[in-house]
Scaffold this motif. Structure first.
Motif, PDB file in Angstrom:
ATOM      1  N   TYR A  28       0.906  -1.030   0.063  1.00  0.00           N
ATOM      2  CA  TYR A  28       0.034   0.039   0.084  1.00  0.00           C
ATOM      3  C   TYR A  28       1.114   1.286   0.107  1.00  0.00           C
ATOM      4  O   TYR A  28       2.131   1.179   0.251  1.00  0.00           O
ATOM      5  CB  TYR A  28      -0.999   0.145   1.135  1.00  0.00           C
ATOM      6  CG  TYR A  28      -0.304  -0.326   2.596  1.00  0.00           C
ATOM      7  CD1 TYR A  28       0.340   0.805   3.411  1.00  0.00           C
ATOM      8  CD2 TYR A  28      -0.353  -1.365   3.307  1.00  0.00           C
ATOM      9  CE1 TYR A  28       0.974   0.706   4.391  1.00  0.00           C
ATOM     10  CE2 TYR A  28      -0.110  -1.587   4.477  1.00  0.00           C
ATOM     11  CZ  TYR A  28       0.809  -0.374   5.017  1.00  0.00           C
ATOM     12  OH  TYR A  28       1.376  -0.545   6.404  1.00  0.00           O
TER      13      TYR A  28
ATOM     14  N   TRP B 268      -0.169   2.541  29.054  1.00  0.00           N
ATOM     15  CA  TRP B 268      -0.933   2.445  27.594  1.00  0.00           C
ATOM     16  C   TRP B 268      -1.944   1.325  27.624  1.00  0.00           C
ATOM     17  O   TRP B 268      -2.895   1.418  27.012  1.00  0.00           O
ATOM     18  CB  TRP B 268       0.222   1.908  26.720  1.00  0.00           C
ATOM     19  CG  TRP B 268       0.957   2.914  25.900  1.00  0.00           C
ATOM     20  CD1 TRP B 268       0.499   4.191  25.779  1.00  0.00           C
ATOM     21  CD2 TRP B 268       2.410   2.740  25.695  1.00  0.00           C
ATOM     22  NE1 TRP B 268       1.444   5.028  25.349  1.00  0.00           N
ATOM     23  CE2 TRP B 268       2.661   4.205  25.150  1.00  0.00           C
ATOM     24  CE3 TRP B 268       3.498   1.952  25.881  1.00  0.00           C
ATOM     25  CZ2 TRP B 268       4.260   4.761  24.741  1.00  0.00           C
ATOM     26  CZ3 TRP B 268       4.693   2.362  25.346  1.00  0.00           C
ATOM     27  CH2 TRP B 268       4.933   3.554  25.033  1.00  0.00           C
TER      28      TRP B 268
ATOM     29  N   LEU C 223       5.735  -5.421  11.075  1.00  0.00           N
ATOM     30  CA  LEU C 223       5.885  -5.318   9.660  1.00  0.00           C
ATOM     31  C   LEU C 223       7.371  -5.118   9.231  1.00  0.00           C
ATOM     32  O   LEU C 223       7.869  -5.659   8.406  1.00  0.00           O
ATOM     33  CB  LEU C 223       5.129  -4.382   9.137  1.00  0.00           C
ATOM     34  CG  LEU C 223       5.182  -3.969   7.569  1.00  0.00           C
ATOM     35  CD1 LEU C 223       4.531  -5.217   6.663  1.00  0.00           C
ATOM     36  CD2 LEU C 223       4.623  -2.589   7.122  1.00  0.00           C
ATOM     37  N   SER C 224       8.113  -4.586  10.307  1.00  0.00           N
ATOM     38  CA  SER C 224       9.624  -3.854   9.717  1.00  0.00           C
ATOM     39  C   SER C 224      10.523  -5.082  10.317  1.00  0.00           C
ATOM     40  O   SER C 224      10.189  -5.772  11.117  1.00  0.00           O
ATOM     41  CB  SER C 224       9.714  -2.528  10.513  1.00  0.00           C
ATOM     42  OG  SER C 224       9.927  -2.699  11.874  1.00  0.00           O
TER      43      SER C 224
ATOM     44  N   TYR D  48      -2.443  -6.554   7.899  1.00  0.00           N
ATOM     45  CA  TYR D  48      -3.574  -6.481   6.780  1.00  0.00           C
ATOM     46  C   TYR D  48      -3.670  -7.980   6.284  1.00  0.00           C
ATOM     47  O   TYR D  48      -4.515  -8.281   5.678  1.00  0.00           O
ATOM     48  CB  TYR D  48      -3.445  -5.678   5.700  1.00  0.00           C
ATOM     49  CG  TYR D  48      -3.662  -4.342   6.097  1.00  0.00           C
ATOM     50  CD1 TYR D  48      -4.739  -3.703   6.730  1.00  0.00           C
ATOM     51  CD2 TYR D  48      -2.815  -3.053   5.853  1.00  0.00           C
ATOM     52  CE1 TYR D  48      -5.183  -2.575   6.968  1.00  0.00           C
ATOM     53  CE2 TYR D  48      -2.928  -1.944   6.262  1.00  0.00           C
ATOM     54  CZ  TYR D  48      -4.105  -1.706   6.948  1.00  0.00           C
ATOM     55  OH  TYR D  48      -4.267  -0.262   7.254  1.00  0.00           O
TER      56      TYR D  48
HETATM   57  C1  LIG Z   1       5.126   3.727  16.941  1.00  0.00           C
HETATM   58  S1  LIG Z   1       5.569   2.196  16.398  1.00  0.00           S
HETATM   59  C2  LIG Z   1       4.846   1.331  18.149  1.00  0.00           C
HETATM   60  C3  LIG Z   1       5.872   0.106  18.499  1.00  0.00           C
HETATM   61  C4  LIG Z   1       5.437  -0.558  19.752  1.00  0.00           C
HETATM   62  N1  LIG Z   1       3.997  -1.097  19.811  1.00  0.00           N
HETATM   63  C5  LIG Z   1       5.550   0.225  20.901  1.00  0.00           C
HETATM   64  O1  LIG Z   1       4.867   0.583  21.524  1.00  0.00           O
HETATM   65  O2  LIG Z   1       7.013   0.505  21.179  1.00  0.00           O
HETATM   66  C6  LIG Z   1       4.557   1.457  15.424  1.00  0.00           C
HETATM   67  C7  LIG Z   1       4.940   0.102  15.029  1.00  0.00           C
HETATM   68  O3  LIG Z   1       3.900  -0.321  14.132  1.00  0.00           O
HETATM   69  C8  LIG Z   1       4.598  -1.169  13.009  1.00  0.00           C
HETATM   70  N2  LIG Z   1       3.601  -1.241  11.821  1.00  0.00           N
HETATM   71  C9  LIG Z   1       3.412  -0.262  11.072  1.00  0.00           C
HETATM   72  N3  LIG Z   1       2.418  -0.894   9.987  1.00  0.00           N
HETATM   73  C10 LIG Z   1       2.202  -2.147  10.282  1.00  0.00           C
HETATM   74  C11 LIG Z   1       1.547  -3.017   9.468  1.00  0.00           C
HETATM   75  N4  LIG Z   1       0.958  -3.002   8.376  1.00  0.00           N
HETATM   76  N5  LIG Z   1       1.766  -4.284   9.906  1.00  0.00           N
HETATM   77  C12 LIG Z   1       2.361  -4.461  11.183  1.00  0.00           C
HETATM   78  N6  LIG Z   1       3.115  -3.541  11.952  1.00  0.00           N
HETATM   79  C13 LIG Z   1       2.956  -2.379  11.551  1.00  0.00           C
HETATM   80  C14 LIG Z   1       5.824  -0.526  12.631  1.00  0.00           C
HETATM   81  O4  LIG Z   1       6.773  -0.984  11.836  1.00  0.00           O
HETATM   82  C15 LIG Z   1       6.292   0.050  14.181  1.00  0.00           C
HETATM   83  O5  LIG Z   1       7.092  -0.973  14.729  1.00  0.00           O
END
Ligand SMILES: C[S@@+](CC[C@H](N)C(=O)[O-])C[C@H]1O[C@@H](n2cnc3c(N)ncnc32)[C@H](O)[C@@H]1O
Length: 330
Positions: free
Chosen positions: A59, A89, A130-131, A155
Motif C-alpha cells: 500500500y 498504555w 511489519l518492519s 492486513y
Molecule cells: C510507533 S511504533 C509502536 C511500536 C510498539 N507497539 C511500541 O509501543 O513500542 C509503530 C509500529 O507499527 C509497525 N507497523 C506499521 N505498519 C504495520 C503493519 N501494516 N503491520 C504490522 N506492523 C506495522 C511499525 O513497524 C512500528 O514498529
C-alpha cells in the motif's frame, strides 16, 4: 522460531495449517527453514529465527513505514527498560490480568512489551511487526521460552482466531486504513477475549497537528532517517530541558500547577519528564519519521469497538492527547 508456535499459525491466504522444513536449528529455535501451506502450496521463509510471513499488496507508503520504523527501533532498542509506559498504555489492564493468557502483541517494535507480558505470567506471547524491528525483538526475547516473534502485516495476518488478549500500542495511527487494522485484530479474539489499543487523539493535539505534523508529512518522513535522527537531537534537547527544568518543577507545587493549564501539552510533558533523555529523543524522532500519522476522536474509537461487536468497552484519555481503549468479545 519454536516448533510450538505452529499451532497458532495459519496460512494468511487460505487459513490452512503449515508444515515446517528445518534447515538450521539452535536449541529450541529453528533459525533457518520454511513454512509450507498444506492446502494452497504457499511458502514463507524462516530467516534468522523469524518466520517472515509477508504477502499482499504494497500500500501507499508501506515500504517507507517498514524502513523508517526498522531504523528507529534498531537505534532505540533499549528505551523501554521499565514497565511504566506499557502499563499506562494498556490501563485499566494490569500485571495480574496476563496470568495464563495467550497474548498477541500487534506491531511490537522492539518487542520489549512482549517481555513484560511474559514476565507478568502470560502463557504464550506472540508478537509481530511489519518492519525488521522484529530482529531486535527476537534478540531481546530469545531467552524466553514463551515469546514468539513473527514478521507479518496487520492486513494479512497468519493467526488462528484464538487469543485471550490482543494489545496494539501506537500502531493503528500509522496505517492507511486504521479501522481495517483494528477489525483484523478484533477477529482474532476467543470468546470473552479482550483487546486494548492506544492511539493518538484528535482532541488536545492542535499544536502537534498544526505545527509539527506538516513538517513530518512534507519534509522529515521523506528524508534519510539518519539525517532526521541528527536533526531531532536539537528539538529533543529543548524538549528535555523544558520538561525537566520548567514543566516538572511547576507541577510540583499547587499554586504553580495553575500556570500549566495555559501551557501547551502540559499533561504529556509533565508525564514524560520522569523519563531520561533517550526516551524523549525517541519520542521526538518517532513523531518526525512516521510516513503516515493519523489522529482520532473519541467517537471514532467508540464506533470501531461497537462495529466489531465488542462489549464492556472502556475508553480513557491519556495525558489529554491520546486514547486508550479496551473491549471484550462475546
Ligand atoms: C510507533 S511504533 C509502536 C511500536 C510498539 N507497539 C511500541 O509501543 O513500542 C509503530 C509500529 O507499527 C509497525 N507497523 C506499521 N505498519 C504495520 C503493519 N501494516 N503491520 C504490522 N506492523 C506495522 C511499525 O513497524 C512500528 O514498529
Amino acid at each position: 522460531m519454536k516448533i510450538k508456535l505452529l499451532k497458532y499459525l495459519v496460512c494468511p491466504e487460505c487459513k490452512s495449517h503449515f508444515e515446517i522444513t528445518v534447515q538450521k536449528r539452535e536449541g529450541e529455535e529453528v533459525m533457518e527453514g520454511e513454512l509450507l501451506c498444506n492446502s494452497c502450496d504457499k511458502t514463507f521463509p524462516i530467516r534468522r529465527g523469524i518466520p517472515r510471513i509477508l504477502m499482499g499488496q504494497d500500500y501507499h507508503l508501506k515500504k517507507e513505514t517498514q524502513k523508517n520504523f526498522a531504523f528507529s527501533w534498531k537505534k532505540f532498542s533499549s528505551i523501554y527498560e521499565d514497565e511504566r509506559d506499557f502499563l499506562d498504555w494498556i490501563y485499566p489492564k494490569n500485571k495480574e490480568f496476563f496470568k495464563n493468557k495467550i497474548v498477541l502483541d500487534a506491531g511490537c517494535g522492539t518487542g520489549k512489551h512482549a517481555s513484560f507480558a511474559s514476565q507478568f505470567g502470560a502463557k504464550e506471547v506472540i508478537a509481530f511487526d511489519l518492519s525488521d524491528s522484529v530482529e531486535v525483538a527476537f534478540d531481546i526475547n530469545r531467552q524466553l521460552d514463551n515469546v514468539h516473534i513473527i514478521q507479518t502485516d496487520i492486513y494479512y495476518l497468519p493467526f488462528k482466531e484464538d487469543f485471550d488478549y490482543v494489545y496494539c500500542i501506537g500502531v493503528l495511527q500509522h496505517l492507511p486504513d486504521p479501522e481495517k487494522g483494528f477489525y483484523n485484530l478484533s477477529k482474532l479474539l476467543r470468546k470473552k477475549g479482550w483487546i486494548s489499543i492506544w492511539v493518538y487523539g484528535y482532541e488536545g493535539t492542535t499544536f502537534v497537528r498544526k505545527f509539527i505534523d506538516p513538517i513530518r508529512k512534507h519534509l522529515t518522513s521523506k528524508m534519510p532517517p539518519s539525517l532526521v535522527l541528527a536533526l531531532s537531537f536539537f528539538p529533543a534537547t529543548i524538549f528535555y530541558l523544558l520538561a525537566k527544568g520548567l514543566y516538572k518543577p511547576l507541577s510540583k507545587f499547587k499554586p504553580t500547577t495553575k500556570i500549566l493549564k495555559f501551557m501547551p501539552m502540559s499533561s504529556y510533558i509533565v508525564y514524560i519528564s520522569q523519563f531520561n533523555f533517550l526516551h524523549i529523543f525517541n519520542s521526538v524522532f518517532d513523531q518526525l519519521i512516521a510516513p503516515i500519522t493519523k489522529y482520532f476522536c473519541k467517537e471514532d474509537i467508540e464506533e470501531w469497538f461497537k462495529k466489531a461487536n465488542l462489549k464492556n468497552i472502556k475508553i480513557s484519555n491519556r495525558n489529554n492527547m491520546s486514547w486508550r481503549a479496551t473491549g471484550q468479545n462475546f
